[in-house]
Design an enzyme around this catalytic site. Structure first.
Site, PDB file in Angstrom:
ATOM      1  N   HIS A 153      29.827 110.478  34.615  1.00  0.00           N
ATOM      2  CA  HIS A 153      28.681 109.843  33.649  1.00  0.00           C
ATOM      3  C   HIS A 153      27.920 108.660  34.073  1.00  0.00           C
ATOM      4  O   HIS A 153      27.300 107.997  33.421  1.00  0.00           O
ATOM      5  CB  HIS A 153      29.346 109.938  32.359  1.00  0.00           C
ATOM      6  CG  HIS A 153      29.418 111.001  31.644  1.00  0.00           C
ATOM      7  ND1 HIS A 153      30.401 111.977  31.628  1.00  0.00           N
ATOM      8  CD2 HIS A 153      28.871 111.512  30.388  1.00  0.00           C
ATOM      9  CE1 HIS A 153      30.539 113.005  30.946  1.00  0.00           C
ATOM     10  NE2 HIS A 153      29.454 112.784  30.147  1.00  0.00           N
ATOM     11  N   SER A 166      29.064 117.414  31.990  1.00  0.00           N
ATOM     12  CA  SER A 166      29.456 117.045  30.661  1.00  0.00           C
ATOM     13  C   SER A 166      29.806 118.374  29.908  1.00  0.00           C
ATOM     14  O   SER A 166      30.632 119.203  30.179  1.00  0.00           O
ATOM     15  CB  SER A 166      28.527 116.312  30.170  1.00  0.00           C
ATOM     16  OG  SER A 166      28.904 115.398  28.828  1.00  0.00           O
ATOM     17  N   GLU A 226      36.607 114.360  35.284  1.00  0.00           N
ATOM     18  CA  GLU A 226      35.939 113.196  34.933  1.00  0.00           C
ATOM     19  C   GLU A 226      35.881 112.966  33.437  1.00  0.00           C
ATOM     20  O   GLU A 226      36.087 113.953  32.727  1.00  0.00           O
ATOM     21  CB  GLU A 226      34.393 113.214  35.567  1.00  0.00           C
ATOM     22  CG  GLU A 226      33.433 114.434  35.144  1.00  0.00           C
ATOM     23  CD  GLU A 226      32.602 113.924  33.640  1.00  0.00           C
ATOM     24  OE1 GLU A 226      32.531 112.745  33.469  1.00  0.00           O
ATOM     25  OE2 GLU A 226      32.414 114.814  33.081  1.00  0.00           O
TER      26      GLU A 226
END
Length: 317
Positions: free
Chosen positions: A288, A116, A214
């Site tokens: 995630h 992230s 992602e």
């Protein structure tokens, strides 16, 4: 400056008794989550320390920029610390990248774990030092979110030199996006928003690489469109060898939104990425979502769209 063409640097793998340091370059974790994360890593025979400012709070971040940076640089400079596991993502890592002690990182490379917002850190270490990283679970551990399979995948990535093989999951939305072919190159990337905001500010060259992407929904399809279009227009994707798509979550109801013209996240990804004329493998269950795998970043990788596989060499030696 970027070390374009430099040799890839592999940190040593962890061994029982090695010290792992938990730091918070972005947002603060929960104390219960860190307690559980420490317990998991100690069960592998590792020693674990928690950074001084891990639980601090300054706005939405884990302490001031200076304090978060101090914890991170202390971990890089300490010869006893053999790996760094970030506590969680969120926001803030991008604010402290410029203050990293890259000389210390190059002199004593050690694996950094996270994803992230921590993508900013992975990109900086690759661009400046060519040090491999680990896209893996945070130390803010949840057995419901991570679970035993995620724990074992992280342990193997840090404590063995086994390659990682991930398979296309037809249930992932991005599995519908594919450009046939086989591609090889170092695997670079992570969170799309983090990569996009690094364009023009230290994003490493992607020539010859396989780009892993992602994303978790923020404002809608437009943000993905803008990010990919910016990266393409900047020339940053010139010479790319292939693309791997992980999870793009939160877009499930977009097709029913009349303002989207019937488009879904796969339409945006297909429209943008097919223009690159490189193999694209979608459907890798990483991002995630629940039960995340661990993916080495930086080592040689191969994508095979017919087999539906991503194979990555170990990030440690």
């Amino acid at each position: 400056m970027e070390t374009s063409g430099a040799q890839t640097v592999y940190p040593p793998r962890l061994r029982p008794g090695d010290l792992v340091k938990i730091v918070s370059p972005a947002c603060p974790p929960s104390r219960d989550g860190i307690d559980r994360g420490v317990e998991v890593m100690r069960s592998w025979g590792l020693r674990v320390e928690v950074g001084v400012h891990v639980f601090d709070s300054w706005g939405y971040m884990a302490g001031t920029d200076a304090d978060r940076l101090a914890d991170l640089n202390e971990a890089f400079r300490d010869p006893q610390v053999r790996a760094i596991v970030t506590s969680r993502g969120g926001k803030g890592t991008y604010r402290i990248i410029g203050g990293l002690d890259f000389d210390a990182i190059a002199a004593d490379p050690k694996p950094v774990v996270g994803f992230s917002d921590v993508t900013h850190l992975h990109l900086a270490l690759w661009a400046r030092c060519r040090v491999t990283g680990v896209h893996g679970p945070f130390a803010n551990w949840s057995d419901d979110w991570s679970g035993p399979d995620s724990a074992e995948a992280l342990r193997r990535a840090l404590m063995t030199t086994d390659p990682v093989v991930l398979h296309r999951d037809p249930h992932e939305a991005t599995a519908a996006v594919q450009v046939d072919g086989v591609a090889e190159g170092p695997l670079v990337g992570g969170n799309l928003d983090a990569i996009r905001t690094t364009v023009g500010a230290g994003l490493p060259s992607l020539a010859g690489a396989i780009l892993f992407l992602e994303h978790q929904k923020g404002t809608g399809l437009g943000e993905v469109d803008r990010a990919l279009t910016q990266m393409m227009g900047s020339g940053q994707l010139d010479g790319l060898h292939g693309v791997v798509l992980g999870q793009f979550l939160g877009f499930e109801d977009i097709a029913d939104d009349p303002t989207q013209g019937g488009w879904h996240i796969t339409d945006i990804l297909r429209d943008r990425l097919t223009r690159l004329d490189v193999p694209v493998l979608g459907g890798i269950p990483a991002g995630h979502g629940f039960h995340p795998p661990t993916i080495p970043l930086g080592p040689p990788a191969t994508i095979d769209t017919t087999a539906g596989t991503l194979t990555v060499a170990s990030a440690v030696k």
